[in-house]
Design an enzyme around this catalytic site. Sequence first.
Site, mmCIF file in Angstrom:
data_model
loop_
_atom_site.group_PDB
_atom_site.id
_atom_site.type_symbol
_atom_site.label_atom_id
_atom_site.label_comp_id
_atom_site.label_asym_id
_atom_site.label_seq_id
_atom_site.Cartn_x
_atom_site.Cartn_y
_atom_site.Cartn_z
ATOM 1 N N HIS A 17 39.676 43.109 41.401
ATOM 2 C CA HIS A 17 40.979 43.566 41.915
ATOM 3 C C HIS A 17 40.838 44.027 43.372
ATOM 4 C CE1 HIS A 17 41.822 44.767 37.482
ATOM 5 N NE2 HIS A 17 42.545 43.707 37.735
ATOM 6 N N LYS A 41 51.397 49.260 24.286
ATOM 7 C CA LYS A 41 49.986 48.864 24.238
ATOM 8 C C LYS A 41 49.101 50.074 24.519
ATOM 9 C CE LYS A 41 47.025 45.438 26.332
ATOM 10 N NZ LYS A 41 46.939 44.531 27.464
ATOM 11 N N ARG A 89 41.088 33.635 38.409
ATOM 12 C CA ARG A 89 39.622 33.561 38.312
ATOM 13 C C ARG A 89 39.146 32.164 37.949
ATOM 14 N NH1 ARG A 89 39.688 38.660 34.531
ATOM 15 N NH2 ARG A 89 41.314 37.277 33.815
ATOM 16 N N SER A 127 38.976 43.389 33.339
ATOM 17 C CA SER A 127 39.075 44.772 32.856
ATOM 18 C C SER A 127 38.687 44.839 31.386
ATOM 19 C CB SER A 127 40.501 45.291 33.020
ATOM 20 O OG SER A 127 40.841 45.341 34.371
#
Length: 162
Positions: A17, A41, A89, A127
């Site tokens: 990030h 969540k 990515r 993450s």
Amino acid sequence: MAIVIYPGSFDPLTNGHLSIIQRGLTMFEKLVVAVLNNPRKQAMFTVEERTALIREACPDPRVEVDSFQGLLVHYTRRKGVHLILRGLRAVSDFEYEFQLANMNRKLDPHFDTVFMMTGQDSFYISSQLVREVASWGGDVGGLVPPNVFRALREKFPATNGS
Ligand code: PNS
């Protein structure tokens, strides 16, 4: 002024990030890191912890750290900024990002997404993997900024690897 919003969960902020933020700042005059507060969540870090960690890791005055709930298009409309930045990515990210970008544009025709490839050093960092490795006492040094490393160590003291 060229402003871009960089939205995400950032649970937690990774060096991947950070690389996107630093490279984004070479193209935009201001970058708003928008942390999703999703009550549906369970996150590892609260939205307050996540925003504080990002602020500490990104002291550049051109970076604003904010949070939002609900739809991203409603947030971008409130901010009056219709451009977001997302990192890609690998091919595996593409399908989800393609859906997200098109759904957002369906919801708001002014909305647009700029994609940036993550650097070679961070293409494997997520993450989710950082959370998993750290929660089992693995070493996430070099994957996250030093302040996030310390915060993870506080939550999950390192084991000796056995
Ligand atoms: O870091 P992430 O979890 O990949 O970021 C995903 C994020 C926060 C950009 C995305 O889930 C989002 O925008 N959520 C807000 C809710 C929303 O707008 N959903 C509809 C988009 S199709």
